[in-house]
Write a protein that holds these residues in place. Structure first.
Motif, PDB file in Angstrom:
ATOM      1  N   THR A 133      -2.024   1.351   7.227  1.00  0.00           N
ATOM      2  CA  THR A 133      -1.315   2.209   6.456  1.00  0.00           C
ATOM      3  C   THR A 133      -0.205   1.420   5.805  1.00  0.00           C
ATOM      4  O   THR A 133      -0.091   1.735   4.273  1.00  0.00           O
ATOM      5  N   SER A 134       0.616   0.535   6.017  1.00  0.00           N
ATOM      6  CA  SER A 134       1.293  -0.311   5.357  1.00  0.00           C
ATOM      7  C   SER A 134       0.781  -1.010   4.096  1.00  0.00           C
ATOM      8  O   SER A 134       1.366  -1.194   2.934  1.00  0.00           O
ATOM      9  N   ALA A 135      -0.521  -1.699   4.464  1.00  0.00           N
ATOM     10  CA  ALA A 135      -1.259  -2.257   3.055  1.00  0.00           C
ATOM     11  C   ALA A 135      -1.379  -1.273   2.129  1.00  0.00           C
ATOM     12  O   ALA A 135      -1.243  -1.465   0.859  1.00  0.00           O
ATOM     13  N   VAL A 136      -1.821  -0.059   2.486  1.00  0.00           N
ATOM     14  CA  VAL A 136      -2.164   1.099   1.139  1.00  0.00           C
ATOM     15  C   VAL A 136      -0.850   1.432   0.669  1.00  0.00           C
ATOM     16  O   VAL A 136      -0.745   1.745  -0.607  1.00  0.00           O
ATOM     17  N   SER A 137       0.179   1.555   1.534  1.00  0.00           N
ATOM     18  CA  SER A 137       1.484   1.915   0.918  1.00  0.00           C
ATOM     19  C   SER A 137       1.968   0.671  -0.201  1.00  0.00           C
ATOM     20  O   SER A 137       2.718   1.062  -1.134  1.00  0.00           O
ATOM     21  N   ALA A 138       1.883  -0.553   0.204  1.00  0.00           N
ATOM     22  CA  ALA A 138       2.249  -1.672  -0.528  1.00  0.00           C
ATOM     23  C   ALA A 138       1.645  -1.529  -1.926  1.00  0.00           C
ATOM     24  O   ALA A 138       2.397  -2.074  -2.860  1.00  0.00           O
ATOM     25  N   VAL A 139       0.246  -0.960  -1.891  1.00  0.00           N
ATOM     26  CA  VAL A 139      -0.286  -1.253  -3.259  1.00  0.00           C
ATOM     27  C   VAL A 139       0.375  -0.406  -4.328  1.00  0.00           C
ATOM     28  O   VAL A 139       0.717  -0.886  -5.506  1.00  0.00           O
ATOM     29  N   GLY A 140       0.890   0.622  -3.891  1.00  0.00           N
ATOM     30  CA  GLY A 140       1.824   1.715  -4.642  1.00  0.00           C
ATOM     31  C   GLY A 140       3.077   1.255  -5.305  1.00  0.00           C
ATOM     32  O   GLY A 140       3.541   1.230  -6.224  1.00  0.00           O
TER      33      GLY A 140
ATOM     34  N   SER B 209       8.473  -5.363   2.230  1.00  0.00           N
ATOM     35  CA  SER B 209       8.476  -5.176   3.856  1.00  0.00           C
ATOM     36  C   SER B 209       7.019  -4.740   4.144  1.00  0.00           C
ATOM     37  O   SER B 209       6.584  -5.154   5.151  1.00  0.00           O
ATOM     38  N   LEU B 210       6.362  -3.873   3.465  1.00  0.00           N
ATOM     39  CA  LEU B 210       5.122  -3.356   3.633  1.00  0.00           C
ATOM     40  C   LEU B 210       4.258  -4.444   3.702  1.00  0.00           C
ATOM     41  O   LEU B 210       3.027  -4.723   4.311  1.00  0.00           O
ATOM     42  N   VAL B 211       4.318  -5.316   2.819  1.00  0.00           N
ATOM     43  CA  VAL B 211       3.335  -6.473   2.659  1.00  0.00           C
ATOM     44  C   VAL B 211       3.443  -7.043   4.031  1.00  0.00           C
ATOM     45  O   VAL B 211       2.653  -7.755   4.764  1.00  0.00           O
ATOM     46  N   VAL B 212       4.847  -7.534   4.358  1.00  0.00           N
ATOM     47  CA  VAL B 212       5.032  -8.326   5.675  1.00  0.00           C
ATOM     48  C   VAL B 212       4.670  -7.508   7.026  1.00  0.00           C
ATOM     49  O   VAL B 212       3.747  -8.301   7.698  1.00  0.00           O
ATOM     50  N   ILE B 213       4.821  -6.492   7.045  1.00  0.00           N
ATOM     51  CA  ILE B 213       4.415  -5.500   8.155  1.00  0.00           C
ATOM     52  C   ILE B 213       2.993  -5.511   8.315  1.00  0.00           C
ATOM     53  O   ILE B 213       2.334  -5.727   9.279  1.00  0.00           O
ATOM     54  N   ALA B 214       2.165  -5.546   6.940  1.00  0.00           N
ATOM     55  CA  ALA B 214       0.671  -5.526   7.194  1.00  0.00           C
ATOM     56  C   ALA B 214       0.262  -6.941   7.760  1.00  0.00           C
ATOM     57  O   ALA B 214      -0.726  -7.171   8.517  1.00  0.00           O
ATOM     58  N   MET B 215       0.657  -8.020   7.025  1.00  0.00           N
ATOM     59  CA  MET B 215       0.368  -9.488   7.372  1.00  0.00           C
ATOM     60  C   MET B 215       0.701  -9.543   8.885  1.00  0.00           C
ATOM     61  O   MET B 215      -0.292 -10.037   9.779  1.00  0.00           O
ATOM     62  N   LYS B 216       1.842  -9.334   9.540  1.00  0.00           N
ATOM     63  CA  LYS B 216       2.004  -9.547  10.902  1.00  0.00           C
ATOM     64  C   LYS B 216       1.485  -8.494  11.737  1.00  0.00           C
ATOM     65  O   LYS B 216       1.190  -9.092  13.037  1.00  0.00           O
TER      66      LYS B 216
END
Length: 251
Positions: free
Chosen positions: A56-63, A177-184
């Motif tokens: 979900t974070s990865a999708v949100s990070a795109v926007g 932060s959304l990128v970071v959250i997705a990665m970890k």
């Protein structure tokens, strides 16, 4: 479709709403939903939440990236350190009794709720583009360890850290932060998968519902006063934390 599955999917929309509106809080909702509604064991719920929140974070990070609100160098550095900590936390969490994990998670919920009710302090960036590499790595490792271990500690810890240590403005810190959250989150999931098997069809359905909620939350962002929303959600998280503690500690 069973009643428990329908309730799980409906509540999963709240996970995405939280991420879309507040930039965090998804894992705080995911673990109790998967444990007490979907009937997963604590370790399965934590591992599953890492995938749901990560996707979900990865999708949100795109926007956010399309609007220029992602600082890739800082995010990738923090995220890489967070992945190392999260993978270690996932390895450790897969070997800790479920009751202890849920108690630790409930304590994290209470701490998070207090921070939300109190409100976010004004964060002054470290400087225009200034990156404190050593502190970013240490902070990333610590936050990643917490995330991998109990599946929590995402945006509400990452956003202030990125602003203070990475020198980012708050809107850019939220997007990054959304990128970071997705990665970890995915790294923590990798650690758990060494000891835990997951119900992937159910996880996929929950993830789709959460992503739908994040899209709705993104549309609603700005229309609801953030302070009131954060306090209200904080009270809800506090009640949920006390409920989880009661479930685990009382016979």
């Amino acid at each position: 479709m069973t009643v428990s599955l329908a309730a799980t999917l409906l509540l999963s929309v709240l996970i995405g709403l939280s991420l879309g509106l507040l930039g965090g809080g998804g894992s705080i909702l995911t673990v109790p939903i998967l444990t007490y509604v979907a009937g997963m064991s604590p370790r399965e719920a934590i591992a599953s939440s890492l995938f749901v929140v990560g996707a979900t974070s990865a999708v949100s990070a795109v926007g956010h990236a399309r609007k220029g609100r992602v600082k890739w160098r800082t995010g990738l550095l923090f995220g890489a350190a967070g992945m190392v900590g999260a993978f270690g936390g996932g390895l450790l969490g897969g070997r800790i009794p479920g009751t202890i994990l849920m108690i630790a998670f409930a304590l994290m919920m209470v701490a998070t709720s207090m921070a939300m009710i109190r409100g976010r302090k004004k964060v002054t960036p470290a400087g225009d583009g200034e990156l404190r590499v050593g502190k970013v790595i240490i902070e990333g490792l610590a936050v990643g360890l917490v995330t991998g271990l109990v599946g929590a500690g995402g945006g509400f810890l990452v956003v202030p850290a990125l602003a203070l240590l990475g020198g980012l403005s708050m809107p850019v810190a939220v997007g990054t932060s959304l990128v970071v959250i997705a990665m970890k989150s995915f790294a923590g999931l990798g650690g758990y998968l060494t000891t835990v098997s997951l119900d992937w069809p159910l996880i996929a359905a929950v993830t789709v519902a959460a992503i739908l909620g994040s899209l709705i939350g993104a549309r609603l962002a700005g229309r609801i006063p953030e302070a009131a929303l954060r306090r209200g959600f904080g009270i809800f998280v506090l009640v949920m934390g006390i409920f989880v503690l009661a479930q685990e500690l009382l016979p």
